[in-house]
Design a protein around this motif. Structure first.
Motif, short mmCIF file in Angstrom:
data_model
loop_
_atom_site.label_atom_id
_atom_site.label_comp_id
_atom_site.label_asym_id
_atom_site.label_seq_id
_atom_site.Cartn_x
_atom_site.Cartn_y
_atom_site.Cartn_z
N PHE A 1 27.95 57.26 48.18
CA PHE A 1 29.18 56.65 48.21
C PHE A 1 30.19 55.19 47.51
N ILE A 2 28.86 54.48 47.91
CA ILE A 2 29.65 52.37 47.74
C ILE A 2 29.32 52.79 45.97
N SER A 3 28.28 54.34 44.89
CA SER A 3 28.15 53.73 44.46
C SER A 3 29.33 54.70 42.92
N THR A 4 30.31 54.89 43.47
CA THR A 4 31.59 56.18 43.09
C THR A 4 32.27 54.82 42.67
N PRO A 5 32.72 55.55 41.45
CA PRO A 5 34.08 54.30 40.23
C PRO A 5 35.22 54.24 41.68
N LEU A 6 35.81 54.70 41.85
CA LEU A 6 36.74 54.54 43.36
C LEU A 6 36.47 53.65 44.17
N PHE A 7 35.53 53.87 44.81
CA PHE A 7 34.82 52.31 45.57
C PHE A 7 34.34 51.25 44.77
N THR A 8 33.95 51.02 43.73
CA THR A 8 34.11 49.99 42.46
C THR A 8 35.68 49.05 42.29
N ILE A 9 37.02 50.38 41.98
CA ILE A 9 37.70 50.00 42.03
C ILE A 9 38.63 48.86 43.38
N PHE A 10 38.12 49.90 44.26
CA PHE A 10 38.91 48.80 45.56
C PHE A 10 38.66 48.18 46.13
N SER A 11 36.85 47.75 45.70
CA SER A 11 36.30 46.61 45.74
C SER A 11 36.92 45.49 44.78
N ILE A 12 36.96 45.19 43.75
CA ILE A 12 37.34 44.66 43.07
C ILE A 12 39.33 44.30 43.31
N VAL A 13 39.90 45.40 43.31
CA VAL A 13 41.15 44.83 43.76
C VAL A 13 41.05 43.78 45.28
N VAL A 14 40.46 44.21 45.75
CA VAL A 14 40.86 43.27 47.58
C VAL A 14 39.52 42.12 46.89
N ILE A 15 38.56 42.14 46.27
CA ILE A 15 38.50 40.58 46.35
C ILE A 15 39.09 39.45 45.05
N ALA A 16 39.93 40.34 44.24
CA ALA A 16 40.99 39.58 43.19
C ALA A 16 41.73 39.56 44.36
N GLU A 17 42.90 40.24 44.90
CA GLU A 17 43.65 39.88 45.48
C GLU A 17 43.03 38.89 46.62
N SER A 18 42.65 39.16 47.60
CA SER A 18 42.21 38.17 48.32
C SER A 18 41.33 36.80 47.37
#
Length: 156
Positions: A11-28
């Motif tokens: 689950f955490i290795s998917t591109p979708l999870f990676t993109i979501f995580s990057i966006v959340v980190i950048a916005e945070s």
């Protein structure tokens, strides 16, 4: 393998999870940056949110002068917070239901582009760009919510 549970690791290795995580980190990080810059700008002018800080440091309390640059930064920070929380909740639910990756990547990137553009426009007093970028991010969150609901309702 990060987790002992292969399903979680997948689950955490998917591109979708990676993109979501990057966006959340950048916005945070952007939210943290705006909050810090807003406090710094107010501190430079000895303008404080709390009366006790103004008394202690010999300043005055913040006015509602909409032209004040520190007030603009504070409003951009508040607006970012108001959008980051729903995005995180909706995006995380989208991840959990296992909806389509390509659609999710598009939703997450459109949200990110909209929020970056909105912040830029807000800080530079560009009302048309600000409205359009806000709308882009808002519509991406609506799309995430609707897509998630459709998937959930199809399972009933």
């Amino acid at each position: 393998m990060i987790f002992e549970d292969k399903a979680m690791d997948d689950f955490i290795s998917t591109p979708l999870f990676t993109i979501f995580s990057i966006v959340v980190i950048a916005e945070s990080l952007k939210t943290l940056f705006l909050g810090t810059v807003g406090a710094f700008k107010r501190g430079q002018k000895l303008i404080f949110i709390n009366q006790e800080d103004a008394n202690w440091l010999g300043g005055k309390t913040v006015s509602h002068d909409l032209a004040d640059p520190s007030a603009r930064i504070c409003r951009a920070h508040r607006n970012n917070l108001e959008n980051l929380i729903p995005f995180f909740i909706l995006g995380f639910l989208y991840l959990l239901i296992g909806a389509h990756s390509y659609a999710g990547i598009a939703y997450f990137l459109l949200f990110f582009i909209g929020r970056i553009g909105h912040t830029y426009a807000y800080l530079n007093a560009g009302p048309m760009l600000r409205r359009n970028m806000y709308s882009l991010a808002w519509l991406s969150m609506i799309a995430i919510a609707v897509h998630t609901l459709i998937v959930l309702l199809s399972r009933l």
